[in-house]
Design a protein around this motif. Structure first.
Motif, PDB file in Angstrom:
ATOM      1  N   GLU A 195     -22.424  16.461  46.992  1.00 15.37           N
ATOM      2  CA  GLU A 195     -23.510  16.997  47.816  1.00 15.37           C
ATOM      3  C   GLU A 195     -24.817  16.260  47.540  1.00 15.37           C
ATOM      4  O   GLU A 195     -25.610  16.016  48.452  1.00 15.37           O
ATOM      5  N   LEU A 196     -25.050  15.901  46.292  1.00 17.19           N
ATOM      6  CA  LEU A 196     -26.243  15.132  45.941  1.00 17.19           C
ATOM      7  C   LEU A 196     -26.259  13.803  46.690  1.00 17.19           C
ATOM      8  O   LEU A 196     -27.280  13.429  47.295  1.00 17.19           O
ATOM      9  N   ASP A 197     -25.138  13.088  46.682  1.00 13.01           N
ATOM     10  CA  ASP A 197     -25.036  11.820  47.402  1.00 13.01           C
ATOM     11  C   ASP A 197     -25.332  12.017  48.894  1.00 13.01           C
ATOM     12  O   ASP A 197     -26.059  11.228  49.511  1.00 13.01           O
ATOM     13  N   ARG A 198     -24.768  13.075  49.454  1.00 14.05           N
ATOM     14  CA  ARG A 198     -24.916  13.314  50.896  1.00 14.05           C
ATOM     15  C   ARG A 198     -26.374  13.555  51.271  1.00 14.05           C
ATOM     16  O   ARG A 198     -26.898  12.926  52.208  1.00 14.05           O
ATOM     17  N   VAL A 199     -27.028  14.460  50.545  1.00 10.87           N
ATOM     18  CA  VAL A 199     -28.417  14.814  50.886  1.00 10.87           C
ATOM     19  C   VAL A 199     -29.356  13.640  50.633  1.00 10.87           C
ATOM     20  O   VAL A 199     -30.267  13.373  51.437  1.00 10.87           O
TER      21      VAL A 199
END
Length: 353
Positions: A195-199
């Motif tokens: 999720e960190l990568d995505r955001v």
């Protein structure tokens, strides 16, 4: 050490009478009970709890498996679970497996007996199929096994989103995050990194994941790793890692003259007591270990004790489901089937803007 035979002789009764009193399998006359209790006190007799457990099918003991008790997250969680179980008059057994599959299997082999009534499993070295073979009440932490066992876990996607927002607010352009080595899609903690990568990508921020075998490092190992990464990636301006490696990055960055958080923003994940151990407080994503402990014990007790018997089985299920939902709302907990998600939160420190 006095035996049950010694107690019977001292009290002037049969061994089976002492056994019935200790195990609660039959009524004993008050006068006889007093004689036995006086004899036990005089001889300092302690009943064999393991033998009683095997006889009764209950031991009033719970086991917990963790990959490493030195890890601040697992030590905090285990300590809280022990406190809760003590209040419920349960004994607590802790197994540290060093994240080793063979050691974990040996623990489960031991626990197949009546030595414990249930298991809280914080390890993930075995496969989902292997966990499904466990025939005792068990609650998983952070690992999806299927419908057999409930999973109590932090909302890691939420954690990744909150961490990303801290880096966005700090004006970061390049974030490195330290993760474990993903070997099993059922391990849920990796969701925070995904999720960190995505955001970050959605906000035009470069990110790079550095997987490590976290159980291989003590603090010195993390510190050496941090120095190497900061040297290899001099343009990095954001670090995301579990508490201990995050502290190592803080120390390594200060040692080479970086200003925190102007040159390097740091967000720790777990938010245990060690994030407040230095004069520079780490900004952290706090996993609610106290609430996770309470929920894990609650789920396990329901599995051990079973639902209350009621003639209207269908109505009982409907009411139980409604009660679970209402109770979850009160605890700010999301229930999806056997998955119990608990929200994480930001603990603002000095390492982000």
């Amino acid at each position: 050490m006095a035996s049950i035979r010694d107690v019977a002789k001292e009290a002037g009764v049969a061994i089976c009478t002492v056994s019935r009193l200790i195990n609660g399998t039959a009524n004993v006359e008050p006068e006889t009970q007093k004689k036995i209790e006086d004899a036990m006190k005089k001889l300092d007799y302690v009943p064999n709890e393991l033998a009683r457990g095997m006889f009764k099918g209950r031991s009033n003991s719970i086991a917990m498996l963790v990959p490493n008790i030195q890890h601040p997250w697992f030590s905090s969680l285990a300590s809280e679970i022990e406190k809760i179980l003590y209040e419920k008059k349960y004994k607590f057994m802790l197994f540290s497996t060093s994240d080793d599959k063979q050691r974990e299997k040996e623990c489960f082999k031991l626990l197949k007996s009546n030595i414990v009534d249930g298991i809280i499993c914080g390890t993930s070295a075995c496969t989902a199929k292997e966990y499904q073979k466990i025939d005792k009440p068990m609650v998983m932490l952070d690992y999806k096994v299927g419908s057999k066992f409930p999973v109590v876990v932090s909302d890691h996607k939420m954690g990744g989103q909150l961490a990303a927002q801290e880096f966005i607010n700090s004006g970061c352009k390049y974030v490195i995050h330290i993760s474990g080595i993903k070997v099993d899609k059922n391990i849920m903690s990796f969701e925070c990194h995904e999720e960190l990568d995505r955001v970050l990508a959605e906000n035009g921020i470069k990110s790079r994941r550095v997987p490590i075998q976290w159980n291989d490092f003590d603090f010195h190992g993390y510190f050496e790793m941090a120095k190497c990464i900061l040297e290899e990636y001099p343009d990095v301006d954001g670090i995301f890692a579990a508490d201990m490696p995050a502290i190592a990055f803080l120390k390594a960055a200060l040692a080479i003259g970086k200003k925190i958080p102007d040159d390097l923003a740091i967000v720790a994940y777990d938010g245990t007591y060690i994030t407040n151990a230095s004069t520079t407080r780490l900004t952290s994503i706090h996993q609610p270990y106290k609430e996770i402990a309470q929920e894990a014990v609650r789920q396990l007790m329901e599995m051990i004790d079973g639902p209350e018997e009621e003639d209207d089985a269908e109505g009982q299920v409907e009411r139980a489901t409604a009660d679970q939902i209402d109770s979850a709302k009160e605890r700010n907990t999301h229930i999806d089937g056997n998955l119990i998600l608990l929200p994480v939160s930001v603990e603002k420190g000095d390492t982000t803007l």
